[in-house]
Each structure stands twice: as C-alpha cells, then as structure tokens.
Design a protein around this motif. Structure first.
Motif, mmCIF file in Angstrom:
data_model
loop_
_atom_site.group_PDB
_atom_site.id
_atom_site.type_symbol
_atom_site.label_atom_id
_atom_site.label_comp_id
_atom_site.label_asym_id
_atom_site.label_seq_id
_atom_site.Cartn_x
_atom_site.Cartn_y
_atom_site.Cartn_z
ATOM 1 N N ALA A 42 -7.543 -51.350 5.779
ATOM 2 C CA ALA A 42 -8.051 -52.090 4.622
ATOM 3 C C ALA A 42 -8.152 -51.121 3.459
ATOM 4 N N GLY A 43 -7.552 -51.466 2.334
ATOM 5 C CA GLY A 43 -7.562 -50.553 1.200
ATOM 6 C C GLY A 43 -7.800 -51.269 -0.113
ATOM 7 N N GLY A 44 -7.583 -50.535 -1.179
ATOM 8 C CA GLY A 44 -7.841 -51.026 -2.532
ATOM 9 C C GLY A 44 -9.062 -50.336 -3.115
ATOM 10 N N LYS A 45 -9.035 -50.122 -4.427
ATOM 11 C CA LYS A 45 -10.108 -49.370 -5.070
ATOM 12 C C LYS A 45 -11.465 -50.056 -4.922
ATOM 13 N N ALA A 46 -11.530 -51.341 -5.218
ATOM 14 C CA ALA A 46 -12.811 -52.039 -5.095
ATOM 15 C C ALA A 46 -13.253 -52.106 -3.642
ATOM 16 N N ASP A 260 -11.151 -42.784 -5.238
ATOM 17 C CA ASP A 260 -12.090 -43.891 -5.044
ATOM 18 C C ASP A 260 -13.406 -43.380 -4.466
ATOM 19 N N ALA A 261 -13.315 -42.397 -3.567
ATOM 20 C CA ALA A 261 -14.531 -41.798 -3.015
ATOM 21 C C ALA A 261 -15.354 -41.162 -4.127
ATOM 22 N N PHE A 262 -14.677 -40.471 -5.047
ATOM 23 C CA PHE A 262 -15.388 -39.868 -6.179
ATOM 24 C C PHE A 262 -16.113 -40.949 -6.967
ATOM 25 N N THR A 263 -15.367 -41.973 -7.407
ATOM 26 C CA THR A 263 -15.953 -42.985 -8.279
ATOM 27 C C THR A 263 -17.083 -43.738 -7.588
ATOM 28 N N GLY A 264 -16.870 -44.116 -6.322
ATOM 29 C CA GLY A 264 -17.893 -44.868 -5.618
ATOM 30 C C GLY A 264 -19.176 -44.090 -5.430
ATOM 31 N N VAL A 265 -19.079 -42.851 -4.992
ATOM 32 C CA VAL A 265 -20.277 -42.049 -4.744
ATOM 33 C C VAL A 265 -20.901 -41.590 -6.057
ATOM 34 N N PHE A 266 -20.105 -41.291 -7.061
ATOM 35 C CA PHE A 266 -20.618 -40.967 -8.396
ATOM 36 C C PHE A 266 -21.466 -42.127 -8.926
ATOM 37 N N ALA A 281 -21.382 -33.806 -8.947
ATOM 38 C CA ALA A 281 -21.282 -32.945 -7.761
ATOM 39 C C ALA A 281 -21.206 -33.787 -6.501
ATOM 40 N N TRP A 282 -21.953 -34.872 -6.442
ATOM 41 C CA TRP A 282 -21.865 -35.784 -5.303
ATOM 42 C C TRP A 282 -20.476 -36.408 -5.232
ATOM 43 N N GLY A 283 -19.939 -36.819 -6.383
ATOM 44 C CA GLY A 283 -18.604 -37.404 -6.397
ATOM 45 C C GLY A 283 -17.537 -36.427 -5.952
ATOM 46 N N VAL A 284 -17.615 -35.186 -6.439
ATOM 47 C CA VAL A 284 -16.666 -34.153 -6.034
ATOM 48 C C VAL A 284 -16.778 -33.893 -4.536
ATOM 49 N N ALA A 285 -17.991 -33.801 -4.034
ATOM 50 C CA ALA A 285 -18.179 -33.561 -2.599
ATOM 51 C C ALA A 285 -17.580 -34.692 -1.778
#
Length: 324
Positions: A42-46, A260-266, A281-285
């Motif tokens: 399952a993928g996609g940015k949202a 997407d991991a960056f944006t979601g966690v940021f 920093a959370w997004g980068v991690a």
C-alpha cells in the motif's frame, strides 16, 4: 500518548497500490532487467503520512480516492489494519486505483512510474464530502496534503482547514500543481530540491541555494519552509535565518517513501508542539531510518527510534547565512 490527549491528523492526497522490485543494475542499462524481492504494498503520499500518524498515536483520517477495482483493497487494507480511519476515501466509478511501479537499484535510489488513475478523478460530491469532513474536525488537528491530486482539490481542502483554524503542511509534489496564492495559507511546506527549484525558478546546488529557496518560500507567505536534501538532511527557515539539519549516519537500502516519512513525522512533531528545528530533526530522523529497510511502510520507524536519533541530529544543527 493517552487517548484523551491525541490530536487529529488529516492526510489528503495520493493513495496507491505499489508494485516494487529490486534490480541488480540501474534501469536503462539494458532492455530487460532481471528483478527479485517482488512486493505488493500500500503506497501513496497521503497513505504513508496517515499510516505514520496512526503509528505515532494520533487519530488519523485519510482523504482521497481509489478505484472501483480489486486494487483498492491492496491500497487500503494495511491502513485499516493500522487503525487509520478511511471513511474519507471515496470510490471513483469506472476508474482504476492509482498504481506505482517501483524499481530499487543497488544504490537504493528508487525510480517510480506513477499512474495517477483515481487520484486524479474527483467529482463534486467527493469534494463536498472532503470539505464536510474537514469542517467537522475538532482542534487540535492538522492537515497534511500533497499535490498528487488535482490542484482544485488541494485548494478547497486548504480553504476548509483554514476556516477551522487547522494548520496545513504541504508536500508540493507535483510542484506545477501549486498555485502561488496557496502559499500564504500554509503553515509549512516540505519540497525536495527539485520541487524547490520548480517553485522558485532557481537551481539548487548546495546549502546556500537551499537556504535561499527556503527564504523565498517564506517571503511568499509560508510560515515554515523546509527543503529536503538528497543526503537525507534538510534546510529549514522558520524566521530568523536558515538552519541546516544534517542527516544521521545510516546505510541506505531503499529510499522509497523517505520523503513522506519526513513530511508525516515533521507534521506530527509540529502538532505536538515541538519548535520547528526540533520538528525538522524528527523529520530527518524518520526519513533516515526509513531508508534502512525495504519498502515504505514496512521500513517506517516508531516514535522511540525517531526520538533517539532526532536528539543526536539536533545537536549538529547549525545556522546558515541565508543571504545568497
């Protein structure tokens, strides 16, 4: 995080059925390549940001479109299992669910061919349902949107969010779908370097250029501009000059879904009240940890992993000269 303290993350944008393989040579090196490690995901940015919001303990509502085909179950099943509310996902009659074909070569830098299909087929009832869902959302909340759906959909979602005083974090993919008048309505924007180039009209070659681009986006109305760098770090401007948040030390396996991991966690970190540099920093991690596994959601880290790496990354953040 206990249930009473949870916030709501609304994720609007692309929902895909991913078909992914590893190859031992770069695509284009010959007409037919042998592949292995085939996965249906399952993928996609949202989809990815919604999954992360649920993983980090928030109420997660996904808004988007799938087709009336069997691929819709592939795209939505893992989200349902993760506790994401998919009531905001509607079916596009006569359309196929979006399909993403992903190859991962030895250098881990994935290549994607995306058939947008249902993502690009919104009718008026679907847009009205989206606006009503956003209008019923109680604070604290945020809207995380991407532009892999039509520009009018994003514009109406942002307008509905602003009417409810819900902050908006935008992943500007595809950048040609981002109208200039949308920027002043955004709390934050998270382009990669190629998207930042398209938005600002200037090539980005190094940290000074990234700092310039972030400042330009802020001057056009965005409160926080964060340019994601190819090495996994970012350059952030939230006022008072640009800050470079460097990447951690990881060995990449697959870069699929890292942005997407960056944006979601940021977005989650901002919603939880972290200051912009700590949130970056959370997004980068999150993005760095995501590239150490195969696939997007299967490789995504949990809160404890992100917090531990983010603390180390934050210590190495430094101010840049934003002029240039």
């Amino acid at each position: 995080m206990n249930a009473s303290s949870r916030s709501t993350v609304l994720s609007l944008g692309s929902i895909n059925a991913d078909f992914q393989v590893r190859v031992d040579q770069s695509p284009g090196s010959q007409e037919t390549l042998l592949a292995h490690d085939f996965s249906r995901l399952a993928g996609g940015k949202a989809s990815n940001t919604a999954w992360l919001a649920a993983r980090f303990g928030h109420r997660s509502l996904l808004i988007g479109r799938v087709g009336d085909d069997d691929l819709a179950d592939q795209a939505l099943g893992p989200l349902r299992d993760a506790g994401v509310n998919i009531d905001g996902v509607t079916r596009a009659k006569g359309q196929q669910t979006a399909v993403s074909l992903i190859t991962v070569p030895p250098d881990a830098k994935k290549q994607i061919v995306l058939a947008t299909n249902a993502n690009d087929h919104w009718d008026e009832p679907a847009m009205l349902a989206m606006e009503q869902l956003i209008g019923r959302t109680e604070a604290p909340a945020c809207l995380v949107a991407d532009c892999e759906v039509p520009a009018v959909v994003v514009a109406r979602a942002v307008e509905a969010a602003c009417a409810r005083h819900i902050p908006v974090v935008l992943d500007p993919s595809f950048p040609d779908r981002v109208p200039a008048d949308l920027l002043p309505q955004l709390d934050a924007i998270t382009p990669n370097t190629s998207e930042a180039e398209a938005l600002t009209g200037r090539e980005i070659d190094g940290l000074e250029d990234a700092a310039w681009a972030a400042r330009q986006l802020r001057e056009r109305g965005v409160r926080i501009a964060c340019v994601k760098l190819g090495d996994g770090g970012c350059v952030l401007d939230a006022g008072g000059g640009a800050i470079h948040v460097p990447p951690g030390d990881v060995q990449p396996t697959d870069t699929t879904g890292a942005g997407d991991a960056f944006t979601g966690v940021f977005a989650v970190a901002l919603l939880e009240g972290l200051d912009p540099v700590d949130a970056a920093a959370w997004g980068v991690a999150a993005a760095n940890l995501a590239v150490t596994g195969y696939g997007s959601k299967p490789a995504y880290p949990d809160r404890e992993q992100v917090a531990s790496m983010a603390a180390r990354i934050r210590q190495n953040a430094r101010c840049l000269d934003a002029e240039g």
